[in-house]
Design an enzyme around this catalytic site. Structure first.
Site, PDB file in Angstrom:
ATOM      1  N   PRO A 124      36.433  46.369  39.337  1.00 42.89           N
ATOM      2  CA  PRO A 124      37.244  45.145  39.770  1.00 42.89           C
ATOM      3  C   PRO A 124      36.251  44.054  39.437  1.00 42.89           C
ATOM      4  O   PRO A 124      35.173  44.339  39.858  1.00 42.89           O
ATOM      5  CB  PRO A 124      37.798  45.314  41.218  1.00 42.89           C
ATOM      6  CG  PRO A 124      36.715  46.279  41.657  1.00 42.89           C
ATOM      7  CD  PRO A 124      36.228  47.316  40.777  1.00 42.89           C
TER       8      PRO A 124
ATOM      9  N   CYS B 215      34.325  15.774  24.958  1.00 43.04           N
ATOM     10  CA  CYS B 215      34.895  15.302  24.013  1.00 43.04           C
ATOM     11  C   CYS B 215      35.592  16.130  23.025  1.00 43.04           C
ATOM     12  O   CYS B 215      35.498  16.365  22.072  1.00 43.04           O
ATOM     13  CB  CYS B 215      34.049  14.406  22.888  1.00 43.04           C
ATOM     14  SG  CYS B 215      32.998  13.336  23.882  1.00 43.04           S
TER      15      CYS B 215
HETATM   16  C1  PLP Z   1      36.279  42.490  32.463  1.00 37.99           C
HETATM   17  C2  PLP Z   1      36.363  44.021  32.582  1.00 37.99           C
HETATM   18  C3  PLP Z   1      36.688  44.652  34.014  1.00 37.99           C
HETATM   19  C4  PLP Z   1      37.061  43.630  34.838  1.00 37.99           C
HETATM   20  O1  PLP Z   1      38.189  42.668  34.894  1.00 37.99           O
HETATM   21  P1  PLP Z   1      39.086  42.077  36.220  1.00 37.99           P
HETATM   22  O2  PLP Z   1      40.141  41.584  35.503  1.00 37.99           O
HETATM   23  O3  PLP Z   1      37.856  40.909  36.408  1.00 37.99           O
HETATM   24  O4  PLP Z   1      38.936  42.906  37.412  1.00 37.99           O
HETATM   25  C5  PLP Z   1      36.745  45.854  34.098  1.00 37.99           C
HETATM   26  N1  PLP Z   1      36.364  46.702  33.095  1.00 37.99           N
HETATM   27  C6  PLP Z   1      35.886  46.294  32.003  1.00 37.99           C
HETATM   28  C7  PLP Z   1      35.736  47.387  30.867  1.00 37.99           C
HETATM   29  C8  PLP Z   1      36.238  45.010  31.420  1.00 37.99           C
HETATM   30  O5  PLP Z   1      35.981  44.751  30.191  1.00 37.99           O
END
Ligand code: PLP
Length: 428
Positions: free
Chosen positions: A285, A357
């Site tokens: 997460p 801008c």
């Molecule tokens: C960005 C990403 C996450 C986290 O996603 P959230 O929406 O911020 O929880 C987890 N795993 C991978 C591989 C990602 O690219």
């Protein structure tokens, strides 16, 4: 604006008409550190983490914070001390985790474009696992590891082809995306991985998108991933851990995303039904751990009425808060000093815009605000994908950041100066 709590922001509320993060008044922080200024609630981040920990109570589970959401060192340190691992997507992020005291043995490395240099460094420090996203990457990683006399632990990111029903730029688990290995290619790709001398297969992972606000896509993705686990293991390749990625949404406008513990109650019940409840589970997460924990304070510079629209020009801009320009995203914008009741009628409808801008430099459309120049506004839900995406466009220094813990406020990042920005440049 009344004095009730802001929906979705449990540690951010008006006290005696003053917007506070935990016990600290934002107006005081703005006076001390100037604006724009990011302010985070430590309790809010830890509460978000605790919701996941509660969901996983009694299970073998590991939470790897997807640090691209907000990679400020203090935030990494906070999560490392709370027992988190980290999901990284670059060699730079690896350096940050190590600088913040995170353990390499709890780092997983995602991303479609890892370089050989990044692979080498990650192998040297001994990360937990590479989340590999293509067949060619498997070959390169095996060769790099073998040349160092090492074996790289790998998980393969599979693309379950489910629609997370979110913005197209942040949906990642559909067929046309650049991420992961196609569902139907998964078993042969695992067989290939298992045959390579520099690799050891340890897991499987998926990540279907971001700002997901319903449980159904997760349940669909889980079914499809578990089908794959069964098919891979039937070929004699054991899968030690199953990583379901990140993606859980937060409160921006009127969405009611599921709570982390409720989401996992349903997912764990499916895992149990299908006989995988005792596996080592991992999640990644990002947004849901930090997004609602942060605000960006900005000062109203000028009000500019015009025939068609009234503009409220503030000192924060798309370089500080890139989400509206990038994804037409919504951030709540509220006054730092609550208005006296009965003065709501004086509000006008504004386009809230920054000084950059570009016509795309807006923070909010059609916002009813009763403001004058010099007033402070708070841009809400600014803990995730703001500071970590901030740029120097228009040679604007990146903001300062403050972490609040109860009644204590600590400056965790100084405002970037023009000299900082020019440090690596040379005149001809
Ligand atoms: C960005 C990403 C996450 C986290 O996603 P959230 O929406 O911020 O929880 C987890 N795993 C991978 C591989 C990602 O690219």
């Amino acid at each position: 604006m009344n004095t009730s709590d802001l929906p979705g922001h449990p540690f951010i509320a008006y006290q005696d008409g003053q917007l506070c993060v935990e016990g600290v008044r934002l107006a005081d922080l703005a006076r001390e550190h100037s604006t724009p200024l990011f302010v985070y609630s430590q309790a809010s981040m830890l509460a978000a983490l605790a919701a996941y920990q509660k969901g996983f109570a009694g299970r073998k589970a590991q939470i790897c914070y997807a640090m691209k959401a907000n990679s400020s060192l203090s935030i990494l340190q906070l999560f490392a001390q709370a027992g988190c691992g980290f999901d990284i997507v670059s060699g730079g992020e690896l350096e940050r985790v190590l600088a913040a005291g995170g353990s390499p043995s709890k780092i997983i490395f995602s991303g479609v474009g890892k370089t050989r240099t990044e692979m080498r460094h990650a192998l040297e420090v001994g990360i937990q696992c590479f989340n590999v996203e293509s067949e060619e990457e498997l070959d390169v990683l095996s060769a790099v590891a073998a040349s160092m006399g090492k074996v790289a632990p790998v998980s393969i990111r599979v693309n379950p082809n489910v629609d997370p029903k979110t913005h197209p730029y942040i949906s990642t688990g559909l067929k046309g995306n650049k991420f992961g290995v196609a569902h139907e290619r998964t078993v042969p790709v695992y067989q290939h991985a298992a045959s390579l001398p520099g690799l050891k297969v340890v897991g499987i992972d998926c990540h279907i998108g971001s700002q997901i606000t319903t449980i159904a896509p997760y349940l669909d993705a889980m079914d499809r991933v578990l089908d794959l686990v069964a098919a891979i293991e039937a070929q004699g390749i054991p899968i030690e851990h199953i990583d379901f990625g990140g993606g859980l949404g937060i409160h921006y406008e009127d969405t009611q995303p599921p709570k982390a513990d409720d989401l996992w109650q349903q997912l764990l019940s499916k895992l149990d039904t299908r006989g995988y409840g005792q596996r080592h589970l991992m999640i990644e997460p990002g947004r849901s751990l930090v997004g609602n924990a942060g605000v960006c304070i900005t000062e109203v510079l000028y009000l500019k009425p015009s025939e068609q629209k009234n503009f409220c020009i503030v000192d924060a801009a798309m370089n500080d808060l890139p989400r509206p320009a990038m994804y037409q995203a919504f951030h709540g914008i509220v006054p730092v000093q609550a208005q006296a009741t009965g003065t709501e009628g004086a509000a006008l409808t504004y386009e809230v815009v920054g000084p950059v801008c570009e016509s795309g430099d807006w923070l909010g459309h059609d916002r009813d605000l009763n403001v004058k120049s010099g007033d402070l506004l708070a841009v809400l839900s600014a803990g995730a994908y703001c500071m970590s995406m901030a740029s120097n466009y228009n040679t604007r220094g990146r903001s300062a950041e403050v972490m609040v813990d109860g009644s204590q406020a600590k400056l965790i990042r100084e405002r970037e100066t023009a000299a900082d920005q020019m440090l690596r440049e040379k005149l001809i």
